[in-house]
Scaffold this motif. Structure first.
Motif, PDB file in Angstrom:
ATOM      1  N   ILE A   1       0.865  -1.176   0.000  1.00  0.00           N
ATOM      2  CA  ILE A   1       0.000   0.000   0.000  1.00  0.00           C
ATOM      3  C   ILE A   1       0.900   1.223   0.000  1.00  0.00           C
ATOM      4  CG2 ILE A   1      -1.680   1.349   1.300  1.00  0.00           C
ATOM      5  CD1 ILE A   1      -2.722  -1.354   2.434  1.00  0.00           C
ATOM      6  N   ASP A   2       0.917   1.923  -1.121  1.00  0.00           N
ATOM      7  CA  ASP A   2       1.720   3.131  -1.242  1.00  0.00           C
ATOM      8  C   ASP A   2       0.990   4.325  -0.637  1.00  0.00           C
ATOM      9  OD1 ASP A   2       4.095   2.527  -3.429  1.00  0.00           O
ATOM     10  OD2 ASP A   2       2.331   1.257  -3.707  1.00  0.00           O
ATOM     11  N   ALA A   3      -0.299   4.419  -0.877  1.00  0.00           N
ATOM     12  CA  ALA A   3      -1.113   5.513  -0.349  1.00  0.00           C
ATOM     13  C   ALA A   3      -2.571   5.056  -0.354  1.00  0.00           C
ATOM     14  CB  ALA A   3      -0.962   6.775  -1.198  1.00  0.00           C
ATOM     15  N   TRP A   4      -3.346   5.584   0.611  1.00  0.00           N
ATOM     16  CA  TRP A   4      -4.755   5.196   0.674  1.00  0.00           C
ATOM     17  C   TRP A   4      -5.531   6.265   1.424  1.00  0.00           C
ATOM     18  CZ3 TRP A   4      -5.719  -0.537   0.220  1.00  0.00           C
ATOM     19  CH2 TRP A   4      -7.073  -0.823  -0.003  1.00  0.00           C
ATOM     20  N   VAL A   5      -6.718   6.550   0.947  1.00  0.00           N
ATOM     21  CA  VAL A   5      -7.671   7.377   1.671  1.00  0.00           C
ATOM     22  C   VAL A   5      -9.033   6.708   1.549  1.00  0.00           C
ATOM     23  CG1 VAL A   5      -8.278   8.933  -0.248  1.00  0.00           C
ATOM     24  CG2 VAL A   5      -8.509   9.733   2.113  1.00  0.00           C
ATOM     25  N   VAL A   6      -9.743   6.666   2.663  1.00  0.00           N
ATOM     26  CA  VAL A   6     -11.095   6.118   2.685  1.00  0.00           C
ATOM     27  C   VAL A   6     -12.037   7.273   2.975  1.00  0.00           C
ATOM     28  CG1 VAL A   6     -12.683   4.482   3.760  1.00  0.00           C
ATOM     29  CG2 VAL A   6     -10.243   3.886   3.519  1.00  0.00           C
ATOM     30  N   LEU A   7     -12.985   7.468   2.087  1.00  0.00           N
ATOM     31  CA  LEU A   7     -14.018   8.493   2.219  1.00  0.00           C
ATOM     32  C   LEU A   7     -15.338   7.780   2.485  1.00  0.00           C
ATOM     33  CD1 LEU A   7     -12.654  10.544  -0.743  1.00  0.00           C
ATOM     34  CD2 LEU A   7     -12.518  11.200   1.646  1.00  0.00           C
TER      35      LEU A   7
ATOM     36  N   MET B   1     -14.561  17.886   3.247  1.00  0.00           N
ATOM     37  CA  MET B   1     -14.810  17.129   4.480  1.00  0.00           C
ATOM     38  C   MET B   1     -13.979  17.633   5.652  1.00  0.00           C
ATOM     39  SD  MET B   1     -15.125  13.427   2.800  1.00  0.00           S
ATOM     40  CE  MET B   1     -16.769  12.900   2.428  1.00  0.00           C
ATOM     41  N   VAL B   2     -12.891  18.328   5.352  1.00  0.00           N
ATOM     42  CA  VAL B   2     -12.015  18.882   6.388  1.00  0.00           C
ATOM     43  C   VAL B   2     -11.466  20.215   5.908  1.00  0.00           C
ATOM     44  CG1 VAL B   2     -11.312  16.676   7.422  1.00  0.00           C
ATOM     45  CG2 VAL B   2     -10.049  17.573   5.460  1.00  0.00           C
ATOM     46  N   GLN B   3     -10.961  20.995   6.855  1.00  0.00           N
ATOM     47  CA  GLN B   3     -10.303  22.261   6.528  1.00  0.00           C
ATOM     48  C   GLN B   3      -8.810  22.067   6.300  1.00  0.00           C
ATOM     49  OE1 GLN B   3     -11.856  25.276   6.081  1.00  0.00           O
ATOM     50  NE2 GLN B   3     -13.718  24.050   6.204  1.00  0.00           N
ATOM     51  N   GLN B   4      -8.262  20.981   6.881  1.00  0.00           N
ATOM     52  CA  GLN B   4      -6.852  20.639   6.718  1.00  0.00           C
ATOM     53  C   GLN B   4      -6.751  19.147   6.443  1.00  0.00           C
ATOM     54  OE1 GLN B   4      -4.938  21.786  10.393  1.00  0.00           O
ATOM     55  NE2 GLN B   4      -4.278  23.716   9.475  1.00  0.00           N
ATOM     56  N   VAL B   5      -5.865  18.765   5.551  1.00  0.00           N
ATOM     57  CA  VAL B   5      -5.678  17.351   5.211  1.00  0.00           C
ATOM     58  C   VAL B   5      -5.376  16.533   6.463  1.00  0.00           C
ATOM     59  CG1 VAL B   5      -4.255  15.734   3.895  1.00  0.00           C
ATOM     60  CG2 VAL B   5      -4.945  17.908   2.872  1.00  0.00           C
ATOM     61  N   SER B   6      -4.609  17.102   7.380  1.00  0.00           N
ATOM     62  CA  SER B   6      -4.218  16.382   8.595  1.00  0.00           C
ATOM     63  C   SER B   6      -5.395  16.056   9.505  1.00  0.00           C
ATOM     64  CB  SER B   6      -3.174  17.176   9.376  1.00  0.00           C
ATOM     65  OG  SER B   6      -3.716  18.425   9.780  1.00  0.00           O
ATOM     66  N   ASN B   7      -6.535  16.673   9.286  1.00  0.00           N
ATOM     67  CA  ASN B   7      -7.712  16.410  10.125  1.00  0.00           C
ATOM     68  C   ASN B   7      -8.479  15.161   9.701  1.00  0.00           C
ATOM     69  OD1 ASN B   7      -7.150  18.671  11.626  1.00  0.00           O
ATOM     70  ND2 ASN B   7      -8.615  19.967  10.554  1.00  0.00           N
ATOM     71  N   TRP B   8      -8.145  14.590   8.553  1.00  0.00           N
ATOM     72  CA  TRP B   8      -8.864  13.393   8.075  1.00  0.00           C
ATOM     73  C   TRP B   8      -8.142  12.154   8.597  1.00  0.00           C
ATOM     74  CZ3 TRP B   8     -13.561  12.940   6.571  1.00  0.00           C
ATOM     75  CH2 TRP B   8     -13.999  11.734   6.006  1.00  0.00           C
ATOM     76  N   PRO B   9      -8.817  11.356   9.444  1.00  0.00           N
ATOM     77  CA  PRO B   9      -8.120  10.234  10.086  1.00  0.00           C
ATOM     78  C   PRO B   9      -7.946   8.989   9.216  1.00  0.00           C
ATOM     79  CG  PRO B   9     -10.384  10.345  10.855  1.00  0.00           C
ATOM     80  CD  PRO B   9     -10.169  11.548   9.964  1.00  0.00           C
ATOM     81  N   TYR B  10      -8.679   8.878   8.115  1.00  0.00           N
ATOM     82  CA  TYR B  10      -8.691   7.642   7.330  1.00  0.00           C
ATOM     83  C   TYR B  10      -7.812   7.772   6.091  1.00  0.00           C
ATOM     84  CZ  TYR B  10     -12.732   7.536  10.341  1.00  0.00           C
ATOM     85  OH  TYR B  10     -13.546   7.626  11.427  1.00  0.00           O
TER      86      TYR B  10
ATOM     87  N   HIS C   1       3.074  18.572   8.475  1.00  0.00           N
ATOM     88  CA  HIS C   1       1.776  18.321   9.096  1.00  0.00           C
ATOM     89  C   HIS C   1       0.673  19.228   8.518  1.00  0.00           C
ATOM     90  CE1 HIS C   1      -1.094  17.137  12.157  1.00  0.00           C
ATOM     91  NE2 HIS C   1      -1.320  18.411  12.405  1.00  0.00           N
ATOM     92  N   ASP C   2       1.035  20.440   8.141  1.00  0.00           N
ATOM     93  CA  ASP C   2       0.036  21.400   7.655  1.00  0.00           C
ATOM     94  C   ASP C   2      -0.073  21.424   6.130  1.00  0.00           C
ATOM     95  OD1 ASP C   2       2.514  22.552   7.165  1.00  0.00           O
ATOM     96  OD2 ASP C   2       1.966  24.527   7.962  1.00  0.00           O
ATOM     97  N   TRP C   3       0.440  20.388   5.452  1.00  0.00           N
ATOM     98  CA  TRP C   3       0.394  20.329   3.994  1.00  0.00           C
ATOM     99  C   TRP C   3      -1.038  20.419   3.491  1.00  0.00           C
ATOM    100  CZ3 TRP C   3      -1.743  16.749   0.521  1.00  0.00           C
ATOM    101  CH2 TRP C   3      -1.315  16.853  -0.811  1.00  0.00           C
ATOM    102  N   ALA C   4      -1.244  21.212   2.484  1.00  0.00           N
ATOM    103  CA  ALA C   4      -2.551  21.291   1.845  1.00  0.00           C
ATOM    104  C   ALA C   4      -2.430  21.018   0.364  1.00  0.00           C
ATOM    105  CB  ALA C   4      -3.191  22.647   2.084  1.00  0.00           C
ATOM    106  N   GLY C   5      -1.224  20.927  -0.135  1.00  0.00           N
ATOM    107  CA  GLY C   5      -1.009  20.609  -1.542  1.00  0.00           C
ATOM    108  C   GLY C   5      -1.649  21.623  -2.460  1.00  0.00           C
TER     109      GLY C   5
END
Length: 178
Positions: free
Chosen positions: A50-56, A138-147, A161-165
């Motif tokens: 698993i290189d990268a994963w996000v669950v929405l 779904m969030v204001q900052q990427v770091s706030n998404w736990p999944y 930590h504060d990356w927003a890309g």
């Protein structure tokens, strides 16, 4: 019958989007531990990195690298979908076609796949995976998404930590900065 052509590169790295059938469902988050267990079980039998994963709530994006010589991501996705569906009670509504075929009404039948071509393509798709919760509001900052594997990348020093890309979009397999 449609002819779905998949690009198969032995030991390749692939980006996937996999959707629930009901696009307004929150099933993946409501049962995140069951989804994670399904992935874990399939990886134990048919390894992949698993290189990268996000669950929405209603879909997931991920990047996998298959073992050398292996091209069979479709069987892995099928097994993950089946394992997750079997772990849930049968409460979803079914179309007559799905009921006749003995299918569940959890997942869309197909998934979207893109073969990663090079390092730039890889980096763009990793960013796309991680920016997705922000993109969907779904969030204001990427770091706030736990999944998300974002937290693993922060721990490894690959993102602050504060990356927003840069907000990026996937269009016909290409990623472009906006």
């Amino acid at each position: 019958m449609p002819d779905y052509r998949r690009n198969r590169v032995p030991g390749g790295t692939y980006f996937f989007t996999v959707n629930l059938l009901e696009r307004h469902s929150h099933l993946l988050l409501e049962h995140i531990d069951l989804f994670r267990d399904a992935v874990r079980k399939v990886r134990a039998r048919h390894p992949f990195h698993i290189d990268a994963w996000v669950v929405l709530p209603d879909h997931t994006h991920c990047i996998w690298t298959l073992p050398p010589g292996d091209t069979d991501y479709s069987s892995r996705w099928k097994a993950i979908k089946i394992a997750f569906a079997k772990s849930l009670p049968k409460t979803e509504r079914l179309s007559a076609v799905r009921a006749r075929k003995g299918e569940r009404g959890i997942w869309q039948r197909r998934f979207w796949e893109h073969t990663i071509r090079d390092e730039r393509d890889y980096a763009n798709h990793v960013d796309y995976v991680h920016i997705n919760p922000l993109k969907h509001g779904m969030v204001q900052q990427v770091s706030n998404w736990p999944y998300s594997s974002f937290h693993r990348y922060v721990a490894a020093g690959m993102y602050p930590h504060d990356w927003a890309g840069e907000m990026v979009e996937l269009q016909a397999g290409e990623r472009t900065s906006v």
